[in-house]
Design a protein around this motif. Structure first.
Motif, mmCIF file in Angstrom:
data_model
loop_
_atom_site.group_PDB
_atom_site.id
_atom_site.type_symbol
_atom_site.label_atom_id
_atom_site.label_comp_id
_atom_site.label_asym_id
_atom_site.label_seq_id
_atom_site.Cartn_x
_atom_site.Cartn_y
_atom_site.Cartn_z
ATOM 1 N N GLU A 363 18.154 -0.410 5.370
ATOM 2 C CA GLU A 363 17.711 -1.047 6.613
ATOM 3 C C GLU A 363 16.198 -1.174 6.677
ATOM 4 O OE1 GLU A 363 18.226 1.198 10.234
ATOM 5 O OE2 GLU A 363 18.149 3.101 9.159
ATOM 6 N N ASP A 364 15.452 -0.365 5.934
ATOM 7 C CA ASP A 364 13.984 -0.386 5.970
ATOM 8 C C ASP A 364 13.471 -0.875 4.626
ATOM 9 O OD1 ASP A 364 11.284 0.020 6.205
ATOM 10 O OD2 ASP A 364 11.452 1.960 7.205
ATOM 11 N N ARG A 365 13.362 -2.198 4.478
ATOM 12 C CA ARG A 365 13.013 -2.764 3.174
ATOM 13 C C ARG A 365 11.599 -2.391 2.744
ATOM 14 N NH1 ARG A 365 13.771 -7.268 6.509
ATOM 15 N NH2 ARG A 365 11.848 -8.274 7.202
ATOM 16 N N LYS A 366 10.691 -2.199 3.704
ATOM 17 C CA LYS A 366 9.313 -1.896 3.340
ATOM 18 C C LYS A 366 9.152 -0.447 2.888
ATOM 19 C CE LYS A 366 7.160 -5.472 6.163
ATOM 20 N NZ LYS A 366 6.208 -5.791 7.263
ATOM 21 N N ARG A 367 9.923 0.448 3.500
ATOM 22 C CA ARG A 367 9.781 1.872 3.167
ATOM 23 C C ARG A 367 10.626 2.283 1.974
ATOM 24 N NH1 ARG A 367 10.807 6.862 7.453
ATOM 25 N NH2 ARG A 367 10.128 8.546 6.086
ATOM 26 N N TYR A 368 11.858 1.776 1.914
ATOM 27 C CA TYR A 368 12.784 2.240 0.887
ATOM 28 C C TYR A 368 13.173 1.189 -0.146
ATOM 29 C CZ TYR A 368 13.519 6.146 4.111
ATOM 30 O OH TYR A 368 13.333 7.238 4.932
ATOM 31 N N GLY A 369 12.727 -0.043 0.033
ATOM 32 C CA GLY A 369 13.234 -1.066 -0.865
ATOM 33 C C GLY A 369 12.220 -1.744 -1.745
ATOM 34 N N LEU A 370 11.120 -2.228 -1.167
ATOM 35 C CA LEU A 370 10.213 -3.109 -1.888
ATOM 36 C C LEU A 370 8.892 -2.434 -2.225
ATOM 37 C CD1 LEU A 370 10.706 -6.332 0.266
ATOM 38 C CD2 LEU A 370 11.742 -5.840 -1.960
ATOM 39 N N VAL A 371 8.260 -2.950 -3.257
ATOM 40 C CA VAL A 371 6.871 -2.605 -3.573
ATOM 41 C C VAL A 371 6.069 -3.863 -3.236
ATOM 42 C CG1 VAL A 371 5.251 -1.834 -5.337
ATOM 43 C CG2 VAL A 371 7.651 -1.100 -5.439
ATOM 44 N N PRO A 372 5.444 -3.922 -2.041
ATOM 45 C CA PRO A 372 4.864 -5.178 -1.547
ATOM 46 C C PRO A 372 3.846 -5.801 -2.479
ATOM 47 C CG PRO A 372 4.949 -3.537 0.203
ATOM 48 C CD PRO A 372 5.301 -2.830 -1.063
ATOM 49 N N GLU A 373 3.046 -4.977 -3.169
ATOM 50 C CA GLU A 373 1.991 -5.515 -4.029
ATOM 51 C C GLU A 373 2.539 -6.035 -5.355
ATOM 52 O OE1 GLU A 373 2.035 -2.370 -2.916
ATOM 53 O OE2 GLU A 373 0.698 -2.567 -1.173
ATOM 54 N N ALA A 374 3.763 -5.619 -5.709
ATOM 55 C CA ALA A 374 4.346 -6.028 -6.989
ATOM 56 C C ALA A 374 4.947 -7.425 -6.881
ATOM 57 C CB ALA A 374 5.404 -5.026 -7.439
ATOM 58 N N SER A 375 5.199 -8.036 -8.021
ATOM 59 C CA SER A 375 5.697 -9.413 -8.071
ATOM 60 C C SER A 375 7.178 -9.491 -7.706
ATOM 61 C CB SER A 375 5.506 -9.981 -9.480
ATOM 62 O OG SER A 375 6.352 -9.299 -10.397
ATOM 63 N N VAL A 376 7.639 -10.699 -7.449
ATOM 64 C CA VAL A 376 9.061 -10.941 -7.231
ATOM 65 C C VAL A 376 9.848 -10.489 -8.454
ATOM 66 C CG1 VAL A 376 10.811 -12.747 -6.926
ATOM 67 C CG2 VAL A 376 8.653 -12.854 -5.637
ATOM 68 N N ARG A 377 9.362 -10.815 -9.632
ATOM 69 C CA ARG A 377 10.026 -10.441 -10.886
ATOM 70 C C ARG A 377 10.189 -8.925 -10.991
ATOM 71 N NH1 ARG A 377 6.322 -11.854 -13.751
ATOM 72 N NH2 ARG A 377 6.908 -13.991 -14.306
ATOM 73 N N ASP A 378 9.102 -8.182 -10.738
ATOM 74 C CA ASP A 378 9.156 -6.726 -10.875
ATOM 75 C C ASP A 378 10.050 -6.099 -9.812
ATOM 76 O OD1 ASP A 378 7.513 -6.836 -13.061
ATOM 77 O OD2 ASP A 378 5.679 -6.302 -11.980
ATOM 78 N N ASN A 379 10.025 -6.629 -8.589
ATOM 79 C CA ASN A 379 10.882 -6.079 -7.551
ATOM 80 C C ASN A 379 12.356 -6.347 -7.822
ATOM 81 O OD1 ASN A 379 9.657 -4.798 -4.907
ATOM 82 N ND2 ASN A 379 8.153 -6.292 -5.624
ATOM 83 N N LEU A 380 12.665 -7.526 -8.358
ATOM 84 C CA LEU A 380 14.065 -7.839 -8.672
ATOM 85 C C LEU A 380 14.632 -6.916 -9.743
ATOM 86 C CD1 LEU A 380 14.110 -11.761 -8.690
ATOM 87 C CD2 LEU A 380 15.515 -10.284 -7.244
ATOM 88 N N THR A 381 13.819 -6.518 -10.683
ATOM 89 C CA THR A 381 14.320 -5.772 -11.850
ATOM 90 C C THR A 381 13.894 -4.311 -11.844
ATOM 91 O OG1 THR A 381 12.387 -6.494 -13.138
ATOM 92 C CG2 THR A 381 14.371 -7.843 -13.270
ATOM 93 N N LEU A 382 13.406 -3.822 -10.705
ATOM 94 C CA LEU A 382 12.839 -2.478 -10.632
ATOM 95 C C LEU A 382 13.809 -1.401 -11.097
ATOM 96 C CD1 LEU A 382 10.214 -1.084 -9.735
ATOM 97 C CD2 LEU A 382 11.224 -0.827 -7.463
ATOM 98 N N SER A 383 15.084 -1.526 -10.755
ATOM 99 C CA SER A 383 16.059 -0.493 -11.122
ATOM 100 C C SER A 383 16.818 -0.834 -12.397
ATOM 101 C CB SER A 383 17.058 -0.294 -9.969
ATOM 102 O OG SER A 383 17.765 -1.489 -9.727
ATOM 103 N N LEU A 384 16.357 -1.860 -13.110
ATOM 104 C CA LEU A 384 17.101 -2.334 -14.283
ATOM 105 C C LEU A 384 16.236 -2.410 -15.542
ATOM 106 C CD1 LEU A 384 18.938 -5.191 -12.439
ATOM 107 C CD2 LEU A 384 20.116 -3.367 -13.632
ATOM 108 N N LEU A 385 15.100 -1.766 -15.533
ATOM 109 C CA LEU A 385 14.171 -1.930 -16.655
ATOM 110 C C LEU A 385 14.774 -1.450 -17.978
ATOM 111 C CD1 LEU A 385 10.775 -0.986 -14.975
ATOM 112 C CD2 LEU A 385 11.718 -3.252 -15.449
ATOM 113 N N ARG A 386 15.649 -0.436 -17.916
ATOM 114 C CA ARG A 386 16.277 0.032 -19.160
ATOM 115 C C ARG A 386 17.136 -1.062 -19.808
ATOM 116 N NH1 ARG A 386 18.405 6.226 -18.022
ATOM 117 N NH2 ARG A 386 16.329 7.167 -17.716
#
Length: 523
Positions: A363-386
């Motif tokens: 429910e709190d995308r800014k606190r628990y979900g997104l890294v605002p300064e990071a790119s769309v690409r990095d945020n989309l794949t943040l939990s999938l880098l492996r």
């Protein structure tokens, strides 16, 4: 564009205090405003509504001199005279004050110093502290704010700081307040005080341009409502209904906002994708003291089903999703069976849940979900880098291709994948979070307040995505405080009350039946 009452009849018209005539403004490749007209009367609260990207922010920046004369076409007329503002100060000198979302206060300075910053009373070339304080007291009294003028402004709550901003504008003899999403960070009590103040100022002849996507606060407050869509003025109305405003904003009827996927299994009982039995959560609050925000919750979820979870604040809705995703802080009881597998204990960590095929959008995308300064690409794949790593190096072409597919399927509006997520609209930020969850190809999607803080048009797109995902076989559990949203999207509803299920309702449930179950006395 014509002006109508809520019944469609022409309204009477007082002489305008302010007029914006045929305002047009372009940026490279984008026409932000396309001949917008808007007027404000003396002692009026005039709401400006529209989706993100409709042109609201650009229009008020034109009005307040942020975009100076010559950078746009059209006219600004104040009290009948044409204005050619060269900057914000020029607009302020004519009595137009902007109260932006990001408050322009100096945290370390006192309330009094902020109120008269740049206009401090002097005596023999030195700031007259007595006169400064006296002026501050008068300004604070005018807005009904009882705080110590000598206190640092950083010690005030956000609602009090906003009142200081308004008091400062009035101290500069502002007759027009332009408020941009003024309640975005306010608690309900502070928002109520703001509304009372704006009504009081209206009685004193101060006019307000009020920008907000929260229709539940706009409609009772505003004397008139103007709606922008795609950089154009769609309508100006006195007392419009919520449905009318939504239709003007998104260009379609409100009944079309809530698409619902076909019910899984048709008339037959669907095969459960997820079975939850005896789910409970106990929190320790000191030696021997426990609290149970969730107790003995049982339910099944079918593939292709949207299961809504309703309840009042503190009823256990977020606790339920936390237990299902392995992020609950406390002792979790019960069993979970996913996709026909044997029942097992609830997941102990998000990694376990994700591995099993459960995804959560917080429910709190800014606190628990997104890294605002990071790119769309990095945020989309943040939990999938492996997934994209090979011998310590990212396979960028594969990652780029997956991100592009996600952007296209979610209709995510971003200039490019390298763009900072923090610069996207709230609706598109929410799509980034959805995109990240869906890249893991989950079987169950948990959504906690998925449309909080986004405009009506973005909500409609999120609703369509939820329906499409369910139609594709995904099981969806959605927690929302918006009853029309829950009733419109869900095949079934669970109502939580005091941590327990107080009702199981079908899609034909009414808001009254949901609220009755949510507020019933629990033994």
């Amino acid at each position: 564009m014509s002006e109508l009452s809520s019944q469609g009849r022409p309204t009477g018209k007082a002489s305008p205090l302010l007029e914006l005539r045929r305002i047009a403004k372009s940026f490279p490749g984008v026409r932000a405003l396309d001949g917008v007209s808007f007027d404000l009367r003396p002692g009026e609260i005039h709401a400006l509504c529209g989706e993100n990207g409709a042109g609201k922010s650009t229009l008020i920046k034109v009005l307040c001199g942020y975009f100076p004369h010559g950078t746009f076409s059209g006219e600004i007329r104040l009290r009948g005279a044409e204005m050619r503002f060269r900057g914000l100060r020029a607009a302020e000198e004519q009595g137009i004050a902007l109260i932006a979302q990001e408050l322009a206060l100096v945290p370390k300075l006192s309330v009094a110093e902020n109120l008269l910053l740049g206009r401090e009373p002097l005596r023999h070339g030195i700031i007259d502290r007595g006169a400064l304080r006296a002026s501050a007291v008068r300004a604070l009294t005018r807005v009904g704010l009882e705080v110590d003028p000598d206190a640092p402004v950083e010690e005030l709550g956000i609602g009090q700081q906003q009142m200081v901003e308004i008091a400062r504008a009035l101290e500069k003899r502002a007759t027009i307040l332009v408020l941009d999403e003024p309640t975005a960070a306010l608690a309900d009590r502070d928002a109520g005080r703001l509304f009372d103040l704006l009504r009081e100022l209206r009685r004193g002849g101060v006019s307000s341009v009020y920008i907000s996507h929260r229709l539940e606060e706009v409609l009772p407050l505003a004397d008139r409502v103007t709606v922008l869509r795609d950089g154009r003025t769609v309508a100006t109305a006195v007392g419009p209904s919520r449905d009318e405003v939504i239709r003007w904003m998104v260009g379609r009827d409100v009944r079309d906002l809530y698409p619902r996927a076909p019910r899984p299994g048709g008339d037959r009982a669907p095969v459960p994708l997820l079975s939850v039995r005896g789910l409970g959560l106990e929190l320790e609050r000191g030696p021997g003291v426990h609290r149970a925000p969730l107790c003995e919750v049982d339910f099944d979820l079918a593939g292709g089903e949207v299961l809504g979870v309703a309840g009042l604040m503190g009823a256990g809705r977020t606790a339920l999703l936390s237990c299902l995703y392995g992020v609950a802080r406390g002792h979790v009881q019960g069993t979970i069976a996913l996709a026909g597998e044997p029942p097992r204990a609830p997941y102990r960590a998000p990694a376990e849940a994700m591995e099993a095929g459960v995804a959560l959008v917080s429910e709190d995308r800014k606190r628990y979900g997104l890294v605002p300064e990071a790119s769309v690409r990095d945020n989309l794949t943040l939990s999938l880098l492996r997934r994209y790593a090979q011998r310590g190096v990212l396979r960028e072409e594969e990652r780029e291709a997956d991100c592009r597919r996600q952007v296209e399927s979610l209709r995510l509006r971003t200039p490019h994948l390298a763009a900072s997520v923090g610069r996207l609209s709230g609706g598109n930020q929410q799509k980034v979070l959805l995109g990240r969850a869906l890249l893991r190809q989950p079987r169950v999607l948990l959504l906690d307040e998925p449309t909080r803080g986004i405009d009506v048009g973005a909500k409609a797109e999120i609703y369509q995505l939820i329906a499409e995902l369910a139609a594709g076989g995904l099981g969806v559990v959605i927690v929302s405080s918006d009853l029309p949203e829950l009733l419109g999207l869900s095949h079934r509803l669970l109502v939580l009350n005091g941590g327990r299920i107080s009702a199981r309702l079908e899609s034909d449930a009414t808001p009254e039946s949901v609220l009755a179950a949510a507020t019933a006395r629990v033994a």
